[in-house]
Write an enzyme that holds these catalytic residues in place. Sequence first.
Site, mmCIF file in Angstrom:
data_model
loop_
_atom_site.group_PDB
_atom_site.id
_atom_site.type_symbol
_atom_site.label_atom_id
_atom_site.label_comp_id
_atom_site.label_asym_id
_atom_site.label_seq_id
_atom_site.Cartn_x
_atom_site.Cartn_y
_atom_site.Cartn_z
ATOM 1 N N ALA A 77 18.896 -41.430 13.509
ATOM 2 C CA ALA A 77 18.474 -42.804 13.251
ATOM 3 C C ALA A 77 17.964 -43.478 14.512
ATOM 4 O O ALA A 77 18.044 -44.691 14.661
ATOM 5 C CB ALA A 77 19.645 -43.599 12.670
ATOM 6 N N ALA A 78 17.427 -42.698 15.439
ATOM 7 C CA ALA A 78 17.025 -43.273 16.726
ATOM 8 C C ALA A 78 15.550 -43.610 16.796
ATOM 9 O O ALA A 78 15.122 -44.361 17.669
ATOM 10 C CB ALA A 78 17.390 -42.319 17.849
ATOM 11 N N GLY A 79 14.787 -43.047 15.887
ATOM 12 C CA GLY A 79 13.339 -43.230 15.977
ATOM 13 C C GLY A 79 12.922 -44.672 15.750
ATOM 14 O O GLY A 79 13.616 -45.448 15.106
ATOM 15 N N ARG A 114 5.330 -46.146 12.301
ATOM 16 C CA ARG A 114 4.419 -46.329 11.171
ATOM 17 C C ARG A 114 4.826 -47.481 10.253
ATOM 18 O O ARG A 114 4.062 -47.934 9.412
ATOM 19 C CB ARG A 114 4.306 -45.017 10.374
ATOM 20 C CG ARG A 114 3.455 -43.972 11.064
ATOM 21 C CD ARG A 114 3.624 -42.580 10.469
ATOM 22 N NE ARG A 114 4.832 -41.904 10.935
ATOM 23 C CZ ARG A 114 5.199 -40.681 10.558
ATOM 24 N NH1 ARG A 114 4.473 -40.001 9.688
ATOM 25 N NH2 ARG A 114 6.301 -40.126 11.041
ATOM 26 N N GLN A 136 20.708 -42.070 22.015
ATOM 27 C CA GLN A 136 19.583 -41.249 22.467
ATOM 28 C C GLN A 136 18.625 -42.231 23.141
ATOM 29 O O GLN A 136 17.839 -42.903 22.469
ATOM 30 C CB GLN A 136 18.912 -40.552 21.278
ATOM 31 C CG GLN A 136 17.808 -39.599 21.694
ATOM 32 C CD GLN A 136 16.926 -39.166 20.536
ATOM 33 O OE1 GLN A 136 16.929 -39.773 19.466
ATOM 34 N NE2 GLN A 136 16.149 -38.127 20.754
ATOM 35 N N THR A 152 13.618 -34.801 17.229
ATOM 36 C CA THR A 152 14.831 -34.620 16.418
ATOM 37 C C THR A 152 15.792 -33.601 17.049
ATOM 38 O O THR A 152 17.003 -33.734 16.920
ATOM 39 C CB THR A 152 14.448 -34.163 14.993
ATOM 40 O OG1 THR A 152 13.531 -33.064 15.081
ATOM 41 C CG2 THR A 152 13.782 -35.287 14.209
ATOM 42 N N ASP A 209 16.051 -41.531 7.444
ATOM 43 C CA ASP A 209 14.954 -42.095 6.645
ATOM 44 C C ASP A 209 14.714 -41.318 5.362
ATOM 45 O O ASP A 209 13.646 -41.398 4.776
ATOM 46 C CB ASP A 209 13.668 -42.198 7.490
ATOM 47 C CG ASP A 209 13.129 -40.836 7.913
ATOM 48 O OD1 ASP A 209 13.824 -39.821 7.712
ATOM 49 O OD2 ASP A 209 12.005 -40.786 8.452
ATOM 50 N N ASN A 227 10.352 -28.955 4.312
ATOM 51 C CA ASN A 227 11.652 -29.197 4.935
ATOM 52 C C ASN A 227 12.091 -30.625 4.614
ATOM 53 O O ASN A 227 11.384 -31.588 4.911
ATOM 54 C CB ASN A 227 11.491 -29.010 6.452
ATOM 55 C CG ASN A 227 12.726 -29.433 7.220
ATOM 56 O OD1 ASN A 227 13.832 -29.460 6.679
ATOM 57 N ND2 ASN A 227 12.535 -29.755 8.495
ATOM 58 N N ARG A 248 25.198 -71.806 -7.562
ATOM 59 C CA ARG A 248 25.259 -71.150 -6.254
ATOM 60 C C ARG A 248 26.550 -71.489 -5.542
ATOM 61 O O ARG A 248 27.314 -72.350 -5.999
ATOM 62 C CB ARG A 248 24.054 -71.579 -5.396
ATOM 63 C CG ARG A 248 24.054 -73.055 -5.079
ATOM 64 C CD ARG A 248 22.801 -73.484 -4.345
ATOM 65 N NE ARG A 248 22.798 -74.915 -4.118
ATOM 66 C CZ ARG A 248 23.154 -75.492 -2.965
ATOM 67 N NH1 ARG A 248 23.546 -74.764 -1.945
ATOM 68 N NH2 ARG A 248 23.121 -76.805 -2.844
HETATM 69 C C1 UD1 Z 1 10.964 -34.465 10.095
HETATM 70 C C2 UD1 Z 1 10.966 -32.947 10.223
HETATM 71 C C3 UD1 Z 1 10.077 -32.364 9.141
HETATM 72 C C4 UD1 Z 1 10.572 -32.798 7.788
HETATM 73 C C5 UD1 Z 1 10.688 -34.309 7.698
HETATM 74 C C6 UD1 Z 1 11.408 -34.719 6.434
HETATM 75 C C7 UD1 Z 1 11.253 -32.471 12.593
HETATM 76 C C8 UD1 Z 1 10.577 -32.024 13.842
HETATM 77 N N1 UD1 Z 1 10.474 -32.567 11.530
HETATM 78 O O1 UD1 Z 1 9.625 -34.905 10.317
HETATM 79 O O2 UD1 Z 1 10.090 -30.936 9.225
HETATM 80 O O3 UD1 Z 1 9.716 -32.311 6.777
HETATM 81 O O4 UD1 Z 1 11.445 -34.830 8.808
HETATM 82 O O5 UD1 Z 1 11.436 -36.102 6.244
HETATM 83 O O6 UD1 Z 1 12.432 -32.647 12.617
HETATM 84 N N2 UD1 Z 1 14.657 -39.345 15.149
HETATM 85 C C9 UD1 Z 1 15.597 -39.528 16.142
HETATM 86 N N3 UD1 Z 1 15.240 -39.275 17.430
HETATM 87 C C10 UD1 Z 1 14.008 -38.822 17.777
HETATM 88 C C11 UD1 Z 1 13.054 -38.638 16.752
HETATM 89 C C12 UD1 Z 1 13.410 -38.904 15.432
HETATM 90 O O7 UD1 Z 1 16.720 -39.921 15.880
HETATM 91 O O8 UD1 Z 1 13.790 -38.609 18.972
HETATM 92 C C13 UD1 Z 1 15.036 -39.646 13.768
HETATM 93 C C14 UD1 Z 1 14.172 -40.693 13.095
HETATM 94 O O9 UD1 Z 1 14.735 -41.996 13.286
HETATM 95 C C15 UD1 Z 1 14.193 -40.279 11.636
HETATM 96 C C16 UD1 Z 1 14.402 -38.768 11.703
HETATM 97 O O10 UD1 Z 1 14.864 -38.482 12.994
HETATM 98 O O11 UD1 Z 1 15.278 -40.876 10.947
HETATM 99 C C17 UD1 Z 1 13.119 -37.995 11.418
HETATM 100 O O12 UD1 Z 1 12.156 -38.344 12.358
HETATM 101 P P1 UD1 Z 1 10.618 -38.492 11.979
HETATM 102 O O13 UD1 Z 1 9.872 -38.804 13.214
HETATM 103 O O14 UD1 Z 1 10.468 -39.385 10.815
HETATM 104 O O15 UD1 Z 1 10.296 -36.979 11.567
HETATM 105 P P2 UD1 Z 1 9.185 -36.469 10.559
HETATM 106 O O16 UD1 Z 1 7.863 -36.445 11.230
HETATM 107 O O17 UD1 Z 1 9.279 -37.209 9.280
HETATM 108 CA CA CA Z 2 10.371 -38.979 8.554
#
Ligand code: UD1
Ligand code: CA
Length: 451
Positions: free
Chosen positions: A8-10, A14, A73, A79, A103, A170, A329
């Site tokens: 949940a760090a991203g 978008r 993070q 990820t 997400d 995936n 209310r």
């Molecule tokens: C990721 C998967 C992809 C999969 C998809 C499913 C990877 C490399 N790819 O892609 O194979 O089909 O999810 O939805 O894993 N996050 C962090 N730290 C980071 C980056 C991301 O905590 O440094 C978290 C985001 O907040 C998010 C999740 O990881 O909740 C997924 O990240 P996101 O960038 O959305 O990955 P996708 O491109 O969707």
């Molecule tokens: Ca995603």
Amino acid sequence: MVAVAILAAGRGSRMKSQLPKVLHPLGGSSLVERVLSCAESVQPQRRLVIVGFGGEQVQQALSHLPAIEFVEQAQQLGTGHAIQQVMPYLQGFEGSLLVLNGDVPLLRSQTLMSLLQTHETHGNAATILTAQMPDPKGYGRVFCDGQNIVTQIVEDRDCTPAQRQNRRVNAGIYCFDWQALTQVLPTLQANNQQQEYYITDAVNFLSPVMAVDVEDHQEIFGINDRKQLATASQILQNRIKDDWMRAGVTLIDPDSITIDDAVQLAPDLVIEPQTHLRGQTKIGSGCRIGPGSLVENSQIGENVTLLYSVVSDSQVAANCRIGPYAHLRGDAEVGAGCRIGNFVELKQAQLGERTNVAHLSYLGDASLGNQVNVGAGTITANYDGVKKHRTQIGDRSKTGSNTVLVAPITIGQDVTIAAGSTLTEDVPDDCLVVARARQVVKPGWRLKPIE
Ligand code: UD1
Ligand code: CA
């Protein structure tokens, strides 16, 4: 032993939002709350939430949930990098680590339980959830041999045109043998199109890794932008409404109705078009709710009709008729058999049984007994500009049209208040009270003609 780690760090760039992506609401709770509540189905010993962008906000939003460990993070390098941050927390841990994407909010508990079970029975190094997506764009593609053993996961942006044809994606949901994962985590490289450390690469280095297809591909729908958030909301709403219809609730024009998933409905209930039921709301059988109504965090008893009205944080007992155009209310409590009519607002008001407030009234900070009749246009003047004050009205009393009750004030039982009265002092039981200027008639009086 099972530990759960939620990514949940991203930033969720978008989404184009100040709010961290995982805090965006969906059907009454945030994305990450949904993922956490699904994770409860596997009874984890540890719950780690990896936070980064807006980390404090995420921690704050989850502070009501006990036993969550937040892992920071600081830089979002992918990820895989996110899971690397978990290593100091799970030193010496033995068992399975379930990794969930913050997400991906529509996952069912059943799916997670069977993923874990497959993982444990086969003694896999990793087991990943996959789906056959009609539109796989944006997802990592999963390549398997005939036995569902994963040979490779390739991100959409790293795929060759031929690889991109593969619809098996995936889900971002993984079960790892933690000891095996710790061996490969430090070796991850960021040589891909995004220059990020991918958790999917760890999968490429482990063996055996098994893929399990989810039956309903909608479960793994991931949210990256607002359009996907809207689609997820639609999927969730369809799920919730289908369940209620199966349970005996009539929905008229379901597409125009929304129901949060914490809402509880009894069978033989009719929900009319353009009605929205939110939060911790409970509605009894025989009710007719709507059209055009909003009920949030409120309890409604049996056989109530509620027409074009808004009810928030309030309670309505059985057999009441509410609306059209009523607003309840702030802890309004309406006893059984009451009628709350057109353009009536109740705030912090308690009404006994069979009390009527039929037209154009504001009752705030008031307690009314049983069988009170509140005349049209009765207003409690509860606010003196500094403080709020209470109004009390005893059983069977009647207020005339256009009564103003200047609080604090207590009106006894069996009182009749003359129309147009402004009351500033308490009134004893069993009397008529008139508090207005007498009408004056001057015979023969005329305006002087203008010269
Ligand atoms: C990721 C998967 C992809 C999969 C998809 C499913 C990877 C490399 N790819 O892609 O194979 O089909 O999810 O939805 O894993 N996050 C962090 N730290 C980071 C980056 C991301 O905590 O440094 C978290 C985001 O907040 C998010 C999740 O990881 O909740 C997924 O990240 P996101 O960038 O959305 O990955 P996708 O491109 O969707
Ligand atoms: Ca995603």
